[in-house]
Design an enzyme around this catalytic site. Structure first.
Site, mmCIF file in Angstrom:
data_model
loop_
_atom_site.group_PDB
_atom_site.id
_atom_site.type_symbol
_atom_site.label_atom_id
_atom_site.label_comp_id
_atom_site.label_asym_id
_atom_site.label_seq_id
_atom_site.Cartn_x
_atom_site.Cartn_y
_atom_site.Cartn_z
ATOM 1 N N LYS A 13 0.831 -1.210 0.000
ATOM 2 C CA LYS A 13 0.000 0.000 0.000
ATOM 3 C C LYS A 13 0.868 1.265 0.000
ATOM 4 O O LYS A 13 0.627 2.183 -0.772
ATOM 5 C CB LYS A 13 -0.908 0.025 1.250
ATOM 6 N N ARG A 88 -8.503 0.879 9.942
ATOM 7 C CA ARG A 88 -8.105 -0.507 10.211
ATOM 8 C C ARG A 88 -9.114 -1.244 11.079
ATOM 9 O O ARG A 88 -8.896 -2.407 11.400
ATOM 10 C CB ARG A 88 -6.765 -0.493 10.938
ATOM 11 N N ARG A 127 12.409 -5.723 3.642
ATOM 12 C CA ARG A 127 12.099 -4.309 3.400
ATOM 13 C C ARG A 127 13.051 -3.389 4.160
ATOM 14 O O ARG A 127 13.389 -3.629 5.311
ATOM 15 C CB ARG A 127 10.659 -4.034 3.846
ATOM 16 N N ARG A 160 12.564 -1.212 9.726
ATOM 17 C CA ARG A 160 11.562 -0.980 10.773
ATOM 18 C C ARG A 160 11.641 -2.086 11.818
ATOM 19 O O ARG A 160 11.773 -3.260 11.480
ATOM 20 C CB ARG A 160 10.157 -0.972 10.157
ATOM 21 N N ARG A 171 0.883 -8.993 13.188
ATOM 22 C CA ARG A 171 0.141 -7.935 12.483
ATOM 23 C C ARG A 171 -0.902 -8.547 11.559
ATOM 24 O O ARG A 171 -1.996 -8.023 11.404
ATOM 25 C CB ARG A 171 1.112 -7.049 11.693
HETATM 26 P P1 AMP Z 1 1.824 0.350 9.058
HETATM 27 O O1 AMP Z 1 2.964 1.267 8.820
HETATM 28 O O2 AMP Z 1 0.561 0.794 8.376
HETATM 29 O O3 AMP Z 1 2.158 -1.095 8.777
HETATM 30 O O4 AMP Z 1 1.500 0.427 10.631
HETATM 31 C C1 AMP Z 1 2.465 0.043 11.602
HETATM 32 C C2 AMP Z 1 1.811 -0.104 12.970
HETATM 33 O O5 AMP Z 1 1.235 1.146 13.379
HETATM 34 C C3 AMP Z 1 0.651 -1.090 13.040
HETATM 35 O O6 AMP Z 1 1.104 -2.433 13.229
HETATM 36 C C4 AMP Z 1 -0.129 -0.558 14.244
HETATM 37 O O7 AMP Z 1 0.518 -0.884 15.472
HETATM 38 C C5 AMP Z 1 -0.002 0.945 14.067
HETATM 39 N N1 AMP Z 1 -1.086 1.509 13.206
HETATM 40 C C6 AMP Z 1 -0.944 2.150 12.015
HETATM 41 N N2 AMP Z 1 -2.122 2.564 11.533
HETATM 42 C C7 AMP Z 1 -3.062 2.177 12.442
HETATM 43 C C8 AMP Z 1 -4.474 2.295 12.506
HETATM 44 N N3 AMP Z 1 -5.177 2.892 11.524
HETATM 45 N N4 AMP Z 1 -5.109 1.757 13.586
HETATM 46 C C9 AMP Z 1 -4.419 1.161 14.588
HETATM 47 N N5 AMP Z 1 -3.076 0.998 14.590
HETATM 48 C C10 AMP Z 1 -2.401 1.503 13.523
#
Ligand code: AMP
Length: 215
Positions: A13, A88, A127, A160, A171
């Site tokens: 994404k 989410r 990554r 990361r 996740r």
């Molecule tokens: P991402 O970079 O989108 O993979 O997000 C990394 C982490 O941030 C996730 O595993 C969650 O812990 C937190 N996170 C990001 N976006 C959300 C969201 N919309 N709702 C809840 N947690 C989020």
């Protein structure tokens, strides 16, 4: 246009959003990027985010929504946005609809990017990301420069902390348990297009373009 890129963590994404920002002239709104920036600032809020992020768990809705409401009322996102990693949960989706409705907008298209978990584990563990601009690389498919300096902005490239196999699995189970339902929310509105998220980056971008064109 308000576009939502949907799919499991590691579906691509963020990578695809970066291509579309240039084409569509609207910003990418990634709650994950915003939370990482808050965490890097060392604030109390950032520390709170990290308690969840480091374990691969979702951050509670009220914290996420506080963050998103601020951004959506800003000038930057006045003409639309590409949502990445948000909403989410079903309550986040309902809250987003309400915020957009107040602005006379709605989600015009949800592009659901489909990728199997074994492919995701391979992608995510390889990554590497730029700390400054979020540009992504992959050790095998798109190797970062050996000096660790981002080719796009000169920032520092890093891995990361949540890009390990164990956290990716966690996740993914959070995604199956809480996020998959977001698709039902938008399916009922008839705005969802499914695309195959496996292939060359530009092939996937083209599939997304086609999905947007039929919105
Ligand atoms: P991402 O970079 O989108 O993979 O997000 C990394 C982490 O941030 C996730 O595993 C969650 O812990 C937190 N996170 C990001 N976006 C959300 C969201 N919309 N709702 C809840 N947690 C989020």
């Amino acid at each position: 246009m308000d576009l939502l890129l949907f799919g499991p963590p590691g579906a691509g994404k963020g990578t695809q959003a970066k291509f579309l920002v240039k084409e569509l002239g609207i910003p990418q709104l990634s709650t994950g990027d915003m939370m990482r920036a808050e965490r890097a600032s060392g604030s109390d809020l950032g520390k709170k985010f990290n308690e969840y992020m480091s374990q691969g768990l979702l951050v509670p809705d009220e914290l996420v929504l506080e963050l998103m409401e601020k951004v959506l009322s800003s000038e930057e996102a006045a003409k639309g946005a590409i949502f990445d990693g948000f909403p989410r949960t079903a309550p986040q989706a309902e809250a987003l609809d309400a915020i957009l409705a107040k602005l006379g907008r709605k989600i015009d298209r949800v592009v659901a990017i489909e990728v199997d978990l074994d492919v995701i584990i391979d992608r995510v563990t390889g990554r590497r990301v730029c700390k400054s601009c979020g540009q992504t690389y992959h050790l095998r498919y798109d190797p970062p420069p050996s000096d660790g300096v981002c080719t796009a902005c000169g920032g520092e490239i890093y891995q990361r902390a949540d890009d390990t196999e164990e956290t990716v699995r966690k996740r993914d189970s959070e995604y199956q348990a809480k996020t998959a339902a977001v698709l039902d929310h938008y399916d009922a509105k008839g705005v969802v297009a499914h695309i195959n998220g496996v292939g060359e980056l530009d092939e996937i971008t083209e599939r997304i373009r086609e999905a947007i064109a039929t919105a």
